[in-house]
Write a protein that holds these residues in place. Structure first.
Motif, PDB file in Angstrom:
ATOM      1  N   LEU A   1     -52.798  41.762 115.759  1.00 57.51           N
ATOM      2  CA  LEU A   1     -53.686  42.659 115.358  1.00 57.51           C
ATOM      3  C   LEU A   1     -53.479  44.084 116.106  1.00 57.51           C
ATOM      4  O   LEU A   1     -53.448  44.088 117.261  1.00 57.51           O
ATOM      5  N   TYR A  32     -54.774  47.053 111.517  1.00 62.96           N
ATOM      6  CA  TYR A  32     -53.787  46.466 110.683  1.00 62.96           C
ATOM      7  C   TYR A  32     -52.999  45.381 111.407  1.00 62.96           C
ATOM      8  O   TYR A  32     -53.029  45.335 112.908  1.00 62.96           O
ATOM      9  N   HIS A  33     -52.079  44.581 111.113  1.00 65.60           N
ATOM     10  CA  HIS A  33     -51.154  43.713 111.820  1.00 65.60           C
ATOM     11  C   HIS A  33     -49.903  44.152 111.646  1.00 65.60           C
ATOM     12  O   HIS A  33     -49.296  44.455 110.631  1.00 65.60           O
ATOM     13  N   TYR A  93     -56.598  37.978 106.541  1.00 60.75           N
ATOM     14  CA  TYR A  93     -56.084  38.054 107.793  1.00 60.75           C
ATOM     15  C   TYR A  93     -57.199  38.126 109.057  1.00 60.75           C
ATOM     16  O   TYR A  93     -56.490  37.614 109.821  1.00 60.75           O
ATOM     17  N   ARG A  94     -58.257  38.187 108.654  1.00 59.07           N
ATOM     18  CA  ARG A  94     -59.387  37.813 109.675  1.00 59.07           C
ATOM     19  C   ARG A  94     -59.019  36.158 109.791  1.00 59.07           C
ATOM     20  O   ARG A  94     -59.492  35.871 111.059  1.00 59.07           O
ATOM     21  N   ASP A 148     -56.534  35.512 112.217  1.00 62.09           N
ATOM     22  CA  ASP A 148     -56.785  35.755 113.746  1.00 62.09           C
ATOM     23  C   ASP A 148     -57.710  34.746 114.247  1.00 62.09           C
ATOM     24  O   ASP A 148     -57.344  34.148 115.266  1.00 62.09           O
TER      25      ASP A 148
END
Ligand code: C5P
Length: 311
Positions: free
Chosen positions: A24, A29-30, A191-192, A195
């Motif tokens: 991250l 963004y990643h 995406y969260r 993570d």
């Protein structure tokens, strides 16, 4: 009556053949390394001058199977694209956009990005801006990580947040069966979740695998099927556990490979050819496990002007 002052652009959906997600970044963004393939499932955006003198902005209408799920306000990526192009060129933004939507909404196939890319190309032609492809690409990257690929099409490696592209050497035409889910998954949530699942693990810089690039160069569909990989898949399956069953069903029906498309919840199966595509579509539809099924193929070109109407 259609006038010559009306332009239709078509932009493709994408499948990520490989999606390697890194750390991250401070900007939210990643970093990623991905291989995109544009497929024949596509949205059309028609741009025509606004008729209503009172309107000083962009208006939008939508048709197609999931039209009701598409926002009609300023959050619509095609509207944002037209406004950005007008602001960049200093031109009058008064335009009406009609989107004919075939790409699943919130499905992980870059449907919104395709609309943005098609709107850029259609408005660019309608307004005769004379922008270079590079300038359009820079505007595309401002609109979203996947928009530059919707412009480029074909098969390409994406780095950065997905917006830095290098065309990939790829042989052959690949056949895909796309299993649509009954509901969408918002990309940021996936995406969260990734993570969260990863915790504090230190991650190497993402890079695409030699195995996948070799499979693309050889045009060997079996090798490509075995090399498909998506780091977002565990996160998408965690939020939508029914995806595991869809993937298992495709495998049991002999698909060469199956993968959650991007952030999901659409699942893409690579198959040998049109006949196997038909068989797998029937099995998926009969299972009652998926919302809908589409057959498609790739690679296809990026956003381009077409004659109005589909066919
Ligand atoms: O760029 P785009 O607007 O399509 O991204 C949507 C969201 O997806 C971002 O706000 C971010 O949460 C996530 N994303 C990410 N890393 C990327 C691309 C997208 O975290 N490389």
């Amino acid at each position: 009556m259609a006038t010559s002052a009306e332009v239709t652009a078509r932009a493709p959906a994408k499948v990520n053949l490989e999606l390697v997600v890194g750390a991250l970044r401070p900007d939210g963004y990643h970093d990623l390394a991905t291989v995109f393939q544009a497929v024949a499932l596509a949205d059309d955006v028609t741009a025509r001058p606004a008729r209503d003198e009172a309107s000083d902005d962009v208006t939008v209408t939508v048709s197609g199977p999931q039209a009701a799920a598409v926002p009609l306000d300023g959050s619509n990526l095609a509207v944002r694209a037209a406004r950005l192009l007008a602001a960049h060129t200093g031109l009058d933004a008064r335009v009406h956009l009609h989107i004919h939507k075939e790409i699943p909404v919130a499905g992980g196939m870059a449907g919104g990005s395709a609309d943005a890319a098609a709107a850029l190309v259609a408005c660019d032609a309608l307004w005769g801006t004379g922008l270079s492809r590079d300038e359009l690409r820079a505007l595309a990257a401002e609109l979203g990580s996947d928009v530059p690929f919707s412009l480029l099409g074909g098969t390409a490696v994406g780095t950065g947040r997905g917006e830095r592209l290098t065309p990939a050497l790829a042989r052959g035409d690949h056949h895909w069966v796309i299993a649509l889910a009954a509901r969408g998954l918002p990309t940021p949530a996936v995406y969260r979740e990734l993570d969260r699942l990863r915790g504090r693990r230190v991650l190497p810089e993402p890079r695409v695998s030699d195995r996948l690039m070799q499979a693309l160069r050889s045009g060997n569909a079996e090798a490509l099927g075995a090399a498909l990989a998506n780091d977002l898949q565990p996160a998408a399956c965690s939020l939508a556990p029914e995806l595991e069953r869809t993937l298992a069903l495709g495998a049991s029906c002999g698909a060469l490979g199956g993968i959650v498309a991007g952030s999901g919840p659409t699942v893409a199966f690579l198959v040998r050819g049109p006949e196997q595509a038909m068989d797998l579509s029937v099995s998926l539809a009969a299972s009652g496990q998926v919302g809908d099924v589409r057959r498609t193929h790739g690679p296809v070109p990026g956003a381009r002007i077409v004659e109005p109407g589909r066919g």
